[in-house]
Scaffold this active site. Structure first.
Site, PDB file in Angstrom:
ATOM      1  N   ASP A 158     -30.146  25.264 104.370  1.00  0.00           N
ATOM      2  CA  ASP A 158     -29.825  23.842 104.494  1.00  0.00           C
ATOM      3  C   ASP A 158     -30.690  23.305 105.625  1.00  0.00           C
ATOM      4  OD1 ASP A 158     -27.856  23.802 102.507  1.00  0.00           O
ATOM      5  OD2 ASP A 158     -26.317  24.483 103.903  1.00  0.00           O
ATOM      6  N   ASP A 174     -21.435  19.544  93.478  1.00  0.00           N
ATOM      7  CA  ASP A 174     -20.553  19.707  94.632  1.00  0.00           C
ATOM      8  C   ASP A 174     -19.141  19.323  94.191  1.00  0.00           C
ATOM      9  OD1 ASP A 174     -22.710  20.447  96.171  1.00  0.00           O
ATOM     10  OD2 ASP A 174     -23.076  18.414  96.918  1.00  0.00           O
TER      11      ASP A 174
END
Length: 253
Positions: A11, A130
């Protein structure tokens, strides 16, 4: 039997690897290229690079960083963040990405999945989902780095992206993300029962047993790991040896 893949996730924010909990409270973990090369050398099967603030900041993924990572690794490389159109994907592929991950824009413009799969091939297109749990054992799709609910059901969306031509799904449990408490096995199992394409489990890895469980009982094709790898709680070699000993097919380096 296909081998199960172990995939470190980078990330990236402001050019650095970061990690948080439930997509919040990010802490810096280190340099992007350094991590990428380490994981490639250690035996990771693939690498995922997510520019997590690109969409919120309404900018494209940093292509020079993608190019630097690609030139330092020898494994397949998926890039996501800020992708809005075919041109964005073309640029990432030209700079070394093997696959791209689309999330927010796929929800806003589902036709993009079809068009990209047709142009670049389904094997190149990963749709990231998500998911946040609701009542009655249902999950809702969130976009914009987990900030915005869509009202869409995760299982229905997973099936739709498969029908549109996506080659793979990257499924993240927002509730489990960064907690080290284990993957959401129920979520993973329901999605893998709904679609035929590979599903990568993401969110919650905190132990070797967690990884085994989501592969063995959630039927995941691969696992994404971040916190336990970045902060040296466990290594890829340890993961693979553990899985091998438990008769899970993995690529041993």
């Amino acid at each position: 039997m296909l081998t199960k893949r172990i995939i470190p996730c980078l990330d990236v924010k402001d050019g650095k690897v970061v990690k948080g909990i439930h997509f919040e409270n990010l802490r810096e973990a280190g340099e992007v290229v350094t991590y990428a090369k380490y994981y490639s050398d250690e035996g990771a099967d693939e690498l995922v690079f997510l520019d997590i603030s690109a969409t919120l900041e309404k900018r494209k993924t940093v292509k020079h960083l993608v190019k630097s990572v690609a030139s330092n690794i020898s494994i397949p490389f998926t890039v996501g963040g800020g992708i809005k159109n075919i041109s964005d994907i073309q640029i990432l592929l030209e700079n070394g990405a093997d696959k791209v991950s689309i999330n927010t824009q796929a929800v806003k413009n589902p036709r993009l999945i079809h068009d990209c799969a047709k142009k670049f091939g389904s094997q190149c297109i990963v749709v990231a989902i998500d998911a946040k749990k609701k009542e009655n054992n249902k999950w809702e799709v969130y976009i914009e780095s987990g900030k915005s609910p869509t009202g869409m059901d995760v299982l229905e969306w997973a099936k739709k992206v498969e029908d549109l031509g996506a080659g793979e799904i990257l499924l993240t449990s927002i509730d489990a993300d960064g907690t080290l408490a284990g993957y959401d096995i129920d979520l993973m199992k329901k999605v893998t029962e709904r679609v035929k394409i590979p599903v990568i489990a993401s969110g919650g890895a905190g132990s070797l047993q967690h990884i085994y469980d989501v592969l063995a009982y959630g039927n995941a094709s691969a696992v994404l790991c971040a916190t336990i790898l970045h902060f040296k709680q466990i290594t890829i070699r340890q993961i693979k040896q553990f899985l091998f000993d438990k008769k899970i097919p993995v690529r041993i380096v």
